[in-house]
Design a protein around this motif. Structure first.
Motif, PDB file in Angstrom:
ATOM      1  N   GLU A   1       0.823  -1.213   0.000  1.00 37.18           N
ATOM      2  CA  GLU A   1       0.000   0.000   0.000  1.00 37.18           C
ATOM      3  C   GLU A   1       0.858   1.265   0.000  1.00 37.18           C
ATOM      4  N   GLY A   2       1.908   1.232  -0.816  1.00 35.68           N
ATOM      5  CA  GLY A   2       2.735   2.434  -0.972  1.00 35.68           C
ATOM      6  C   GLY A   2       3.690   2.689   0.163  1.00 35.68           C
ATOM      7  N   LEU A   3       3.730   1.806   1.146  1.00 37.41           N
ATOM      8  CA  LEU A   3       4.660   1.981   2.267  1.00 37.41           C
ATOM      9  C   LEU A   3       5.681   0.836   2.268  1.00 37.41           C
ATOM     10  N   ALA A   4       6.873   1.144   2.697  1.00 38.09           N
ATOM     11  CA  ALA A   4       7.857   0.090   2.922  1.00 38.09           C
ATOM     12  C   ALA A   4       7.503  -0.610   4.221  1.00 38.09           C
ATOM     13  N   THR A   5       7.410  -1.926   4.172  1.00 36.21           N
ATOM     14  CA  THR A   5       7.056  -2.680   5.381  1.00 36.21           C
ATOM     15  C   THR A   5       8.169  -3.630   5.807  1.00 36.21           C
ATOM     16  N   GLY A   6       9.198  -3.718   4.981  1.00 37.04           N
ATOM     17  CA  GLY A   6      10.312  -4.581   5.347  1.00 37.04           C
ATOM     18  C   GLY A   6      11.536  -4.246   4.527  1.00 37.04           C
ATOM     19  N   VAL A   7      12.685  -4.610   5.085  1.00 36.60           N
ATOM     20  CA  VAL A   7      13.958  -4.420   4.404  1.00 36.60           C
ATOM     21  C   VAL A   7      14.579  -5.796   4.233  1.00 36.60           C
ATOM     22  N   VAL A   8      14.917  -6.144   2.997  1.00 38.36           N
ATOM     23  CA  VAL A   8      15.578  -7.426   2.744  1.00 38.36           C
ATOM     24  C   VAL A   8      17.089  -7.176   2.754  1.00 38.36           C
ATOM     25  N   LEU A   9      17.774  -7.905   3.602  1.00 35.24           N
ATOM     26  CA  LEU A   9      19.219  -7.719   3.723  1.00 35.24           C
ATOM     27  C   LEU A   9      19.950  -8.544   2.671  1.00 35.24           C
ATOM     28  N   GLY A  10      21.176  -8.188   2.432  1.00 35.21           N
ATOM     29  CA  GLY A  10      22.008  -8.955   1.510  1.00 35.21           C
ATOM     30  C   GLY A  10      22.141 -10.397   1.936  1.00 35.21           C
ATOM     31  N   SER A  11      22.114 -10.616   3.238  1.00 35.62           N
ATOM     32  CA  SER A  11      22.222 -11.979   3.752  1.00 35.62           C
ATOM     33  C   SER A  11      20.949 -12.781   3.550  1.00 35.62           C
ATOM     34  N   GLY A  12      19.868 -12.131   3.089  1.00 42.87           N
ATOM     35  CA  GLY A  12      18.651 -12.838   2.802  1.00 42.87           C
ATOM     36  C   GLY A  12      17.539 -12.591   3.800  1.00 42.87           C
ATOM     37  N   GLU A  13      17.891 -12.209   4.993  1.00 47.38           N
ATOM     38  CA  GLU A  13      16.873 -11.998   6.025  1.00 47.38           C
ATOM     39  C   GLU A  13      16.028 -10.760   5.718  1.00 47.38           C
ATOM     40  N   THR A  14      14.773 -10.818   6.110  1.00 50.16           N
ATOM     41  CA  THR A  14      13.901  -9.653   5.977  1.00 50.16           C
ATOM     42  C   THR A  14      13.609  -9.087   7.367  1.00 50.16           C
ATOM     43  N   ILE A  15      13.824  -7.785   7.512  1.00 50.20           N
ATOM     44  CA  ILE A  15      13.527  -7.096   8.773  1.00 50.20           C
ATOM     45  C   ILE A  15      12.233  -6.323   8.574  1.00 50.20           C
ATOM     46  N   ASP A  16      11.210  -6.688   9.320  1.00 51.28           N
ATOM     47  CA  ASP A  16       9.951  -5.940   9.247  1.00 51.28           C
ATOM     48  C   ASP A  16      10.152  -4.566   9.882  1.00 51.28           C
ATOM     49  N   THR A  17       9.544  -3.580   9.284  1.00 54.89           N
ATOM     50  CA  THR A  17       9.756  -2.232   9.822  1.00 54.89           C
ATOM     51  C   THR A  17       8.584  -1.320   9.496  1.00 54.89           C
ATOM     52  N   ASP A  18       8.505  -0.215  10.207  1.00 57.04           N
ATOM     53  CA  ASP A  18       7.476   0.788   9.952  1.00 57.04           C
ATOM     54  C   ASP A  18       8.026   1.996   9.211  1.00 57.04           C
ATOM     55  N   MET A  19       9.353   2.123   9.186  1.00 57.18           N
ATOM     56  CA  MET A  19       9.964   3.238   8.459  1.00 57.18           C
ATOM     57  C   MET A  19      11.432   2.915   8.188  1.00 57.18           C
ATOM     58  N   VAL A  20      11.996   3.612   7.206  1.00 52.34           N
ATOM     59  CA  VAL A  20      13.384   3.393   6.824  1.00 52.34           C
ATOM     60  C   VAL A  20      14.096   4.752   6.749  1.00 52.34           C
ATOM     61  N   ILE A  21      15.257   4.824   7.367  1.00 54.75           N
ATOM     62  CA  ILE A  21      16.097   6.024   7.262  1.00 54.75           C
ATOM     63  C   ILE A  21      17.334   5.655   6.460  1.00 54.75           C
ATOM     64  N   LEU A  22      17.636   6.449   5.439  1.00 56.93           N
ATOM     65  CA  LEU A  22      18.831   6.210   4.632  1.00 56.93           C
ATOM     66  C   LEU A  22      19.959   7.128   5.114  1.00 56.93           C
ATOM     67  N   GLY A  23      21.034   6.500   5.559  1.00 55.06           N
ATOM     68  CA  GLY A  23      22.188   7.281   5.984  1.00 55.06           C
ATOM     69  C   GLY A  23      23.441   6.721   5.330  1.00 55.06           C
ATOM     70  N   ILE A  24      23.339   6.486   4.017  1.00 55.54           N
ATOM     71  CA  ILE A  24      24.386   5.762   3.296  1.00 55.54           C
ATOM     72  C   ILE A  24      25.545   6.670   2.915  1.00 55.54           C
ATOM     73  N   GLY A  25      25.252   7.960   2.810  1.00 59.68           N
ATOM     74  CA  GLY A  25      26.300   8.881   2.395  1.00 59.68           C
ATOM     75  C   GLY A  25      25.734   9.907   1.441  1.00 59.68           C
ATOM     76  N   VAL A  26      26.601  10.744   0.931  1.00 62.80           N
ATOM     77  CA  VAL A  26      26.154  11.803   0.025  1.00 62.80           C
ATOM     78  C   VAL A  26      27.002  11.793  -1.237  1.00 62.80           C
ATOM     79  N   ARG A  27      26.445  12.385  -2.269  1.00 58.23           N
ATOM     80  CA  ARG A  27      27.102  12.488  -3.562  1.00 58.23           C
ATOM     81  C   ARG A  27      27.208  13.993  -3.867  1.00 58.23           C
ATOM     82  N   PRO A  28      28.379  14.487  -4.214  1.00 64.90           N
ATOM     83  CA  PRO A  28      28.515  15.934  -4.418  1.00 64.90           C
ATOM     84  C   PRO A  28      27.682  16.407  -5.599  1.00 64.90           C
ATOM     85  N   SER A  29      27.083  17.558  -5.464  1.00 57.96           N
ATOM     86  CA  SER A  29      26.221  18.101  -6.522  1.00 57.96           C
ATOM     87  C   SER A  29      27.089  18.892  -7.502  1.00 57.96           C
TER      88      SER A  29
END
Lengths: 585, 585
Positions: free
Chosen positions: B230-258
């Motif tokens: 329904e337009g919301l992220a409800t889980g994050v699938v990790l590279g290891s295969g596991e899925t973490i159920d969640t209510d929200m996701v924060i991205l803090g991966i880094g920045v790219r210069p403009s």
């Protein structure tokens, strides 16, 4: 093992077992496992925390045992060092390389040979020669025996009142700690300010804090006599004639270097009265070193020899002299910068190098500025203002000293500037420092940066500083604060100030006379800097920014300080603008 | 007024209105009252506190308004600067010296002439190209619009769970702040440690603190997909295969210069991907400057050009570029040292310059040591250990970097060392610093001094360091702690260690084989240093001191960190002893 046998296993004798002596013997042992190392201490204890003594009286350091950094047994077990307490070295026979030692426990004298001798006898508290001064409730605060006496007396007599004489580090700390034990304290200081090693406007901030804690502060007054009854001091007679009744007296007047032994041995003293040493801590006799409060250091800001009775230099010099004595080489003893800090209730006061007063007395062409900026960003809760004064050389911009007062982050700013000064920094270096920033720790523009910016602008002629204690008569004075701020607190000593809020200045500039020398002020010096730049670029020939603003000016020249209503030092002379060309206008 | 009219009243256009841009325009105005100054910002807000954003989400910064350091009205009233928000500069015509601007409110394009142009466009958060990544509950944290969205979502949806992706500064701060709002947080980091800009053994101390706050820490794992409903992220699938159920996701991966605008205009980028500039912040086109996260700086430890996406350098470069643009001169932009600090619950982690890992990658002949010493004297209540790692060049002793972790006084030590590094300090300089000392503020031998002593001893061959993460197989290992300490916690990775308490070492030295290369350890590296010196002077040919001791070794190579049980990086190569001659033995 290329060293000769003599050099490889010398006998090192050290006189004095606190900061300098203890650092010397432990480094000596680490650098020479085969030396014979003997440390004589005339008093009961070695390696105790003398900077902690006031806090043991106040109870913050609850356990007496924790005052002992290292016990004689540790020196023996870990370092194979022979520590003898209550052993006083009373004579040096340089030709035989022997010392004469008095064992205070047995009363016997004996002689001890040395290959190398390190003198670390420290300094003794100054005790004025007044009748009754040796009463059992008059105390100095120099060693654990002193604090034992104070604590025993307080437990027994439950004193309600104390007079602390001297408002230097020890006096201020003892004032605070006795107050926290519920004692009503009178603090007496001969100078018209507390902490005479600080410039007055910053010291006056401490006086407000002291008065807010109900301390009876008597500035510009000394003690001339004691009133005694039944062997106890019951009152202190001030120079002004008043008698303060008291239950105990703490002497915090200062210390005198213990140089008798060196003098008797024919070693020279320097102009400041300490034992003269070279870059390795060696006296005139290369087999005899001196470190700590009894000797002189090269003072960084002036390059002159001077006493610096602080723990840091003593530890560093002791460590290096200990190494040099048993190996024949070491790095030189670093210059001392007089870096120090003291807590006064909720405030901290830190300093390094020369104050503006000292710089003037040293004949240096010094300038100064003051900034007031938060210890971390203002938008993060708990920000506390740091008042930071920077003193610098007019021609070169070399930093001569710094002082700071505030509730948080004072030690950090002083340490950063002390570090910069170690490298001969100019004010321009401060503007370029890359300091750690996150909202709870600092600001992208730290108070140190701000001080650098203001000083660099001053030197470049971009915004010339008017010192905060200047006489503003004869100047056109522009106050760019808001009307509410001005009605709340006028600019001290400038009833003729014209109020034009900064955001109205460009429109209302015609209300000012561009031909008149003009001083601009605001609360701190930040908005007035912007206004200074506007005026300078719109036809005003001579414009000064009042560094520190209204807030600090009240401290600088009004008589708000509790306990002193006498004359203040004359206002500072107005500086000539720097000779460098003005930029940007 | 000797400047020509053109130079005296140029039109300055600035692209971007946060740290670098805002610093540029205000300094430009102060230095040139007659310039026309226009600042375009593509987003809603200028001069906001982006370092404060996580703390507004967490509620520590309660008032949204306090995030705005300066509003457009202040720029206008105080500085006569024309600020245009929602105005995006989309093209630069260098030959005509004009920019094309898109007004996002009206949708109109227009052209604006400039004499000087400053690019301060910043950087954009990295958003991985995954299906569902644009869901309304997936957030970056870069500006006030982002935190408005997060706060609105949290108020509306009352999320109980969050996944934070990336354990750099923003990720760690958001983890902490969401936790303090009662959200159960999973922190996912692709590297096998948090804060990949720090060496692992110090980062692992943070991991313990994070685990102690019930954060679900997933190291060595990344996100490979999102689960949506329904337009919301409800889980994050990790590279290891596991899925973490969640209510929200924060991205803090880094920045790219403009850098798009600069690239379109034909301005060169550097090797690190930022806009290439000279010492005054000028790009290839001397009328166009670049500052802040989009450009490169000269990185102090290497002298190479590199991006440094931090607020301090942006503010400094902006100020200087603003001055240079309107006056034709300024001091050069100072080198950046990467000084930074982050709070992680009760701990602070600070750093400056190169880590040991970075130094090795840079091909420098680097060495390192770690000390653990109290932030103020241990005898004063409340002392907290500072773990301080120093990285330095083998030949010269030049300091390459420092890292520190602890509960108190981390910012001060990092700032002192960053200040020293500004001057090209060696480890010997650290031993000589005159820092402020009183019992509640520091120690006569500060952790900074201790780090200098240890490093200087290492370089002199007085006590050569064995890095904490070294493989101890094949060495004779001597543990000089007490028997109780050893039975409480063994030395990790050294079951063959021989325990001889330090005070018994001289008597029991025959139990050791003096011909074998020997590593000495204790809890921190202090007692083992004394033991190292004893062995070296009693016939042992090759002796190393394990810097950091048992306490840090557990962090360095065991798998205590929550959330990671995979392989650790290989142990560091054992350093050769320095080529300088050994002293004192």
């Amino acid at each position: 093992m290329t060293d000769s046998t003599t050099a490889a296993s010398p006998t090192l004798v050290v006189v004095g077992g606190v900061a300098g002596g203890a650092s010397a013997v432990t480094r000596a042992r680490r650098m020479n496992e085969h030396a014979t190392i003997i440390m004589f201490e005339k008093d009961e204890h070695v390696s105790f925390a003398n900077c902690g003594l006031p806090y043991h009286v106040g109870g913050e350091i609850a356990e007496r045992e924790s005052l002992f950094v290292a016990r004689p047994a540790l020196f023996a077990d870990r370092f194979n060092i022979d520590v003898r307490t209550r052993h006083e070295v009373v004579d040096i026979d340089r030709s035989r390389r022997e010392v004469t030692v008095l064992n205070h426990t047995t009363g016997e004298h004996f002689r001890q040979a040395y290959d190398k001798l390190i003198l670390a006898p420290g300094a003794a508290p100054i005790v004025p020669p007044l009748a009754g001064i040796s009463a059992s409730n008059v105390f100095s605060v120099r060693n654990v025996t002193d604090t034992d006496r104070i604590n025993a007396f307080m437990t027994r007599a439950q004193p309600g009142r104390a007079v602390v004489v001297g408002a230097g580090y020890i006096g201020l700390e003892m004032m605070e700690q006795l107050h926290s034990r519920g004692v009503a304290v009178t603090l007496v200081e001969l100078q018209p300010q507390v902490l005479p090693l600080m410039d007055p406007e910053l010291a006056h901030m401490l006086e407000e804090e002291i008065a807010a804690h109900d301390i009876d502060l008597r500035l510009g007054d000394g003690i001339s006599a004691l009133v005694s009854a039944e062997g106890l001091a019951t009152g202190v007679v001030l120079g002004s004639g008043e008698t303060i009744d008291t239950d105990m007296v703490i002497l915090g007047i200062g210390v005198r270097p213990s140089v008798q032994l060196a003098e008797q041995a024919g070693l020279s003293l320097g102009d400041s009265g300490g034992i003269h040493v070279n870059a390795h801590g060696q006296t005139d006799d290369p087999d005899i070193y001196a470190v700590g409060d009894a000797c002189e250091y090269t003072f960084g800001p002036t390059g002159k020899q001077m006493r610096v009775a602080l723990a840091g230099p003593a530890n560093r010099a002791g460590r290096l002299a200990g190494e040099h004595a048993v190996t024949g080489s070491s790095a030189p003893v670093p210059r001392a910068w007089g870096t120090a800090i003291v807590r006064v209730f909720g405030l901290a006061a830190g300093m390094v190098g020369l104050t503006m007063s000292m710089a003037r007395r040293s004949g240096l062409d010094a300038r100064c500025c003051v900034v007031r900026a938060n210890h971390h960003v203002g938008y993060y809760p708990g920000a506390q203002p740091v008042t930071l004064k920077l003193v610098y050389e007019a021609g070169t911009g070399r930093i001569l000293g710094a002082q700071a007062v505030g509730r948080e982050g004072i030690d950090k700013r002083i340490d950063v500037i002390a570090t910069a000064m170690h490298f001969g920094a100019t004010v321009h270096d401060l503007t370029a420092l890359d300091l750690a920033y996150a909202p709870s720790f600092g600001a992208a523009k730290d108070p140190v940066h701000m001080a650098g910016f203001v000083a660099a602008n001053d030197l470049a002629g971009t915004a010339v500083i008017m010192p905060i204690d200047s006489d503003l008569d004869g100047y056109q004075v522009l106050d760019v604060r808001s009307r509410d701020e001005v009605s709340g607190s006028a600019l001290y000593g400038a009833p003729h100030a014209i109020n034009i809020p900064l955001h109205e200045l460009r429109e209302r500039i015609a209300e000012l006379d561009s031909a008149q020398p003009t001083v601009v002020s605001c609360a701190s010096g930040a908005r007035s800097y912007v206004a200074t730049r506007i005026l300078m670029q719109r036809g005003f020939n001579t414009v000064y920014n009042l560094s520190g603003g209204t807030l600090l000016r009240a401290h600088a020249i009004s008589s708000i300080s509790a306990g002193y209503s006498g004359p203040r030092p004359a206002p500072a002379p107005i500086p000539a603008p720097p000779v460098t060309g003005r930029r940007g206008d």
